[in-house]
Every structure is written in C-alpha cells, then in structure tokens.
Design a protein around this motif. Structure first.
Motif, PDB file in Angstrom:
ATOM      1  N   LYS A 139       8.411  -3.839 -10.017  1.00  0.00           N
ATOM      2  CA  LYS A 139       9.509  -4.663 -10.506  1.00  0.00           C
ATOM      3  C   LYS A 139       9.373  -6.107 -10.058  1.00  0.00           C
ATOM      4  O   LYS A 139       9.696  -7.038 -10.801  1.00  0.00           O
ATOM      5  CB  LYS A 139      10.840  -4.087 -10.020  1.00  0.00           C
ATOM      6  N   ALA A 140       8.859  -6.289  -8.842  1.00  0.00           N
ATOM      7  CA  ALA A 140       8.702  -7.637  -8.290  1.00  0.00           C
ATOM      8  C   ALA A 140       7.435  -8.327  -8.791  1.00  0.00           C
ATOM      9  O   ALA A 140       7.194  -9.492  -8.465  1.00  0.00           O
ATOM     10  CB  ALA A 140       8.681  -7.561  -6.760  1.00  0.00           C
ATOM     11  N   GLY A 141       6.641  -7.623  -9.569  1.00  0.00           N
ATOM     12  CA  GLY A 141       5.413  -8.201 -10.092  1.00  0.00           C
ATOM     13  C   GLY A 141       4.270  -8.234  -9.098  1.00  0.00           C
ATOM     14  O   GLY A 141       3.254  -8.897  -9.332  1.00  0.00           O
ATOM     15  N   LYS A 142       4.407  -7.500  -8.006  1.00  0.00           N
ATOM     16  CA  LYS A 142       3.358  -7.477  -6.982  1.00  0.00           C
ATOM     17  C   LYS A 142       2.347  -6.366  -7.227  1.00  0.00           C
ATOM     18  O   LYS A 142       1.271  -6.351  -6.631  1.00  0.00           O
ATOM     19  CB  LYS A 142       3.984  -7.329  -5.596  1.00  0.00           C
ATOM     20  N   LEU A 143       2.728  -5.433  -8.102  1.00  0.00           N
ATOM     21  CA  LEU A 143       1.855  -4.331  -8.491  1.00  0.00           C
ATOM     22  C   LEU A 143       1.884  -4.262 -10.009  1.00  0.00           C
ATOM     23  O   LEU A 143       2.953  -4.313 -10.614  1.00  0.00           O
ATOM     24  CB  LEU A 143       2.389  -3.024  -7.886  1.00  0.00           C
ATOM     25  N   THR A 144       0.720  -4.196 -10.649  1.00  0.00           N
ATOM     26  CA  THR A 144       0.688  -4.129 -12.111  1.00  0.00           C
ATOM     27  C   THR A 144       0.838  -2.690 -12.599  1.00  0.00           C
ATOM     28  O   THR A 144       0.646  -1.735 -11.840  1.00  0.00           O
ATOM     29  CB  THR A 144      -0.632  -4.691 -12.660  1.00  0.00           C
ATOM     30  N   LYS A 145       1.146  -2.548 -13.875  1.00  0.00           N
ATOM     31  CA  LYS A 145       1.270  -1.204 -14.452  1.00  0.00           C
ATOM     32  C   LYS A 145      -0.048  -0.439 -14.357  1.00  0.00           C
ATOM     33  O   LYS A 145      -0.064   0.767 -14.093  1.00  0.00           O
ATOM     34  CB  LYS A 145       1.717  -1.307 -15.915  1.00  0.00           C
ATOM     35  N   GLN A 146      -1.164  -1.143 -14.557  1.00  0.00           N
ATOM     36  CA  GLN A 146      -2.458  -0.474 -14.500  1.00  0.00           C
ATOM     37  C   GLN A 146      -2.782  -0.022 -13.081  1.00  0.00           C
ATOM     38  O   GLN A 146      -3.302   1.081 -12.870  1.00  0.00           O
ATOM     39  CB  GLN A 146      -3.573  -1.397 -15.001  1.00  0.00           C
TER      40      GLN A 146
ATOM     41  N   ALA B 266       0.815  -1.222   0.000  1.00  0.00           N
ATOM     42  CA  ALA B 266       0.000   0.000   0.000  1.00  0.00           C
ATOM     43  C   ALA B 266       0.845   1.268   0.000  1.00  0.00           C
ATOM     44  O   ALA B 266       0.301   2.372  -0.149  1.00  0.00           O
ATOM     45  CB  ALA B 266      -0.930   0.008   1.210  1.00  0.00           C
ATOM     46  N   GLU B 267       2.154   1.120   0.135  1.00  0.00           N
ATOM     47  CA  GLU B 267       3.019   2.285   0.335  1.00  0.00           C
ATOM     48  C   GLU B 267       3.532   2.870  -0.984  1.00  0.00           C
ATOM     49  O   GLU B 267       4.235   2.192  -1.735  1.00  0.00           O
ATOM     50  CB  GLU B 267       4.207   1.889   1.209  1.00  0.00           C
ATOM     51  N   PRO B 268       3.210   4.129  -1.271  1.00  0.00           N
ATOM     52  CA  PRO B 268       3.719   4.773  -2.484  1.00  0.00           C
ATOM     53  C   PRO B 268       5.238   4.734  -2.595  1.00  0.00           C
ATOM     54  O   PRO B 268       5.782   4.624  -3.704  1.00  0.00           O
ATOM     55  CB  PRO B 268       3.199   6.214  -2.357  1.00  0.00           C
ATOM     56  N   ARG B 269       5.944   4.802  -1.469  1.00  0.00           N
ATOM     57  CA  ARG B 269       7.406   4.814  -1.514  1.00  0.00           C
ATOM     58  C   ARG B 269       7.983   3.489  -2.014  1.00  0.00           C
ATOM     59  O   ARG B 269       9.148   3.428  -2.393  1.00  0.00           O
ATOM     60  CB  ARG B 269       7.963   5.126  -0.129  1.00  0.00           C
ATOM     61  N   ARG B 270       7.187   2.454  -2.036  1.00  0.00           N
ATOM     62  CA  ARG B 270       7.666   1.134  -2.479  1.00  0.00           C
ATOM     63  C   ARG B 270       7.079   0.715  -3.821  1.00  0.00           C
ATOM     64  O   ARG B 270       7.255  -0.429  -4.251  1.00  0.00           O
ATOM     65  CB  ARG B 270       7.345   0.076  -1.420  1.00  0.00           C
ATOM     66  N   GLU B 271       6.398   1.606  -4.487  1.00  0.00           N
ATOM     67  CA  GLU B 271       5.705   1.236  -5.723  1.00  0.00           C
ATOM     68  C   GLU B 271       6.639   0.743  -6.813  1.00  0.00           C
ATOM     69  O   GLU B 271       6.335  -0.251  -7.498  1.00  0.00           O
ATOM     70  CB  GLU B 271       4.878   2.425  -6.217  1.00  0.00           C
ATOM     71  N   ALA B 272       7.758   1.394  -6.998  1.00  0.00           N
ATOM     72  CA  ALA B 272       8.695   0.969  -8.049  1.00  0.00           C
ATOM     73  C   ALA B 272       9.189  -0.447  -7.795  1.00  0.00           C
ATOM     74  O   ALA B 272       9.243  -1.279  -8.716  1.00  0.00           O
ATOM     75  CB  ALA B 272       9.871   1.937  -8.130  1.00  0.00           C
ATOM     76  N   ALA B 273       9.534  -0.732  -6.546  1.00  0.00           N
ATOM     77  CA  ALA B 273      10.008  -2.067  -6.187  1.00  0.00           C
ATOM     78  C   ALA B 273       8.906  -3.104  -6.342  1.00  0.00           C
ATOM     79  O   ALA B 273       9.151  -4.229  -6.803  1.00  0.00           O
ATOM     80  CB  ALA B 273      10.537  -2.064  -4.751  1.00  0.00           C
ATOM     81  N   MET B 274       7.684  -2.722  -5.966  1.00  0.00           N
ATOM     82  CA  MET B 274       6.559  -3.649  -6.074  1.00  0.00           C
ATOM     83  C   MET B 274       6.212  -3.940  -7.527  1.00  0.00           C
ATOM     84  O   MET B 274       5.848  -5.054  -7.879  1.00  0.00           O
ATOM     85  CB  MET B 274       5.338  -3.076  -5.340  1.00  0.00           C
TER      86      MET B 274
END
Length: 222
Positions: free
Chosen positions: A172-179, A162-170
């Motif tokens: 990259k790790a496939g835990k957050l989609t581009k959409q 849920a943390e914006p500061r970790r979005e890039a890492a998430m």
C-alpha cells in the motif's frame, strides 16, 4: 569396501571431493545432501561467502546444503510443486542445516543490541535455531536464467520490508511492488503445500517442524 575407504579419506564419488568438518558432522548425524535427492535444486550457501549480514565466511569449504531426511523430502516436493506452476523455475537454497557453533558466532556479532532486539535477528544459542537441528531452510526462487526472483529485499535483510506480516502495508505504501509480492507468494505457496511453515519476520525462512519437536527428535548439531 572401496567406497568405505574413500569416505574415510574424505573423498566422495569420482570427483575426489574432500568432506570438510561441517559436512562430516551432517553426514554422521544422518542428514542428506538435498541435491542428491533432487539435482535440479540450486544451492548457494550464503554463509560460505561474505555475502551475508556479518560479511564473513563462517562455513569455509562447505558447499552443499544438508537437511534431515524428512525436511529434505519436503523440499523436493516443494520444488516439484514449483515446476508444476513454473516449469523453468527452481528453488535456490541459501542455507540448510547450521551447526550451533555458527549460531553462537551470529549471536556474538549482534551483542551490541538489547536481548529482545537481538532475537529479532538471530536465535539465542541456548534455545537454538531450527537450523541447528537440520529442520529449517532459507531459500528463494531462481528463474530460467538461474537468477533469483525479485523478492523486494536481499536475503538477510533486517528490516520491516522483509517481513511477511507487513507485506500488505508495504504494498500500500509503494515500498513493495505487486510482482515482488507475487514472487513471495509463489515461494510461500509451494513451501507450505509441501509441509513447511513460514515465519512472519523473514520471507526466505521456512521450518519443517517446530523448534520443540525438532529438539526432542534430533537434538543440536554442534
């Protein structure tokens, strides 16, 4: 004269809508119902349901979202900016002004955690949440069907995803989609353009001013 009598009786407009204790506090402090400024805003107060992190309804009959006039005006601007980009979308408010008495309930429910971890999730009532001054809003974006966009987590998700500061890492790790990330960026873009600031731990939370300035300007809503 009639309007004054109706307000005294706890009735507003023609719908005979009762004003509850929390709502009366907000009105007495000069806060405004955001939907009166912009009826296209959607409101679903999560703390008036059990769909929240403590699984309790702590707001009771409160159904309308209130903010300080300054914060409400910024929210209306953000919704306007959103519609300029996505005409069929609208902001969906999950929480606005929050009495400090509710923050005390949240703080107590998290008493099993060490102090530093506790503050990662809820504000220490001694310092107060910016919600307690009517200057913060929790929200998302609803699509043309009124459904919330996929932001990668639910509201009140306590975790790194849920943390914006970790979005890039998430991402990259496939835990957050581009959409999912684009949806968050859209929300962030219109809120910041309207004068709000985001925080690094919750994608849904935005502040209309700093805690220090809000406390000095408005004081606690108890």
């Amino acid at each position: 004269m009639i309007a004054g009598v109706l307000m005294t009786l706890g009735v507003t407009g023609y719908g005979q809508t009762k004003i509850g204790a929390f709502e009366r506090k907000f009105i007495d402090r000069g806060l405004v119902d955001v939907q009166k400024l912009d009826p296209t805003l959607k409101v679903e107060l999560k703390y008036s349901t059990t769909d929240n992190f403590i699984k309790e309804d702590v707001y009771g009959d409160l159904e309308r979202a209130y903010l300080q006039p300054m914060a409400a005006e910024k929210l209306v601007k953000a919704n306007k900016f959103l519609k300029q980009e996505k005409p069929n979308y609208t902001l969906l408010v999950y929480d606005g002004a929050r009495p400090r008495s509710v923050t005390k309930i949240f703080w107590k429910r998290m008493s099993h955690l060490p102090y530093n971890r506790r503050e990662d999730f809820v504000a220490d009532p001694a310092r107060g949440s910016i919600h307690n001054f009517g200057c913060a809003v929790d929200l998302t974006i609803a699509d043309e069907k009124g459904q919330p966009l996929d932001m990668g987590t639910i509201f009140d998700f306590f975790g790194e995803l849920a943390e914006p500061r970790r979005e890039a890492a998430m991402l990259k790790a496939g835990k957050l989609t581009k959409q999912q990330l684009e949806n968050r960026k859209l929300l962030r873009r219109v809120m910041i353009k309207a004068g709000y600031t985001s925080i690094q731990t919750e994608w849904w939370h935005y502040n209309a001013m700093s805690r220090e300035r809000a406390k000095a300007t408005y004081g606690f809503i108890e």
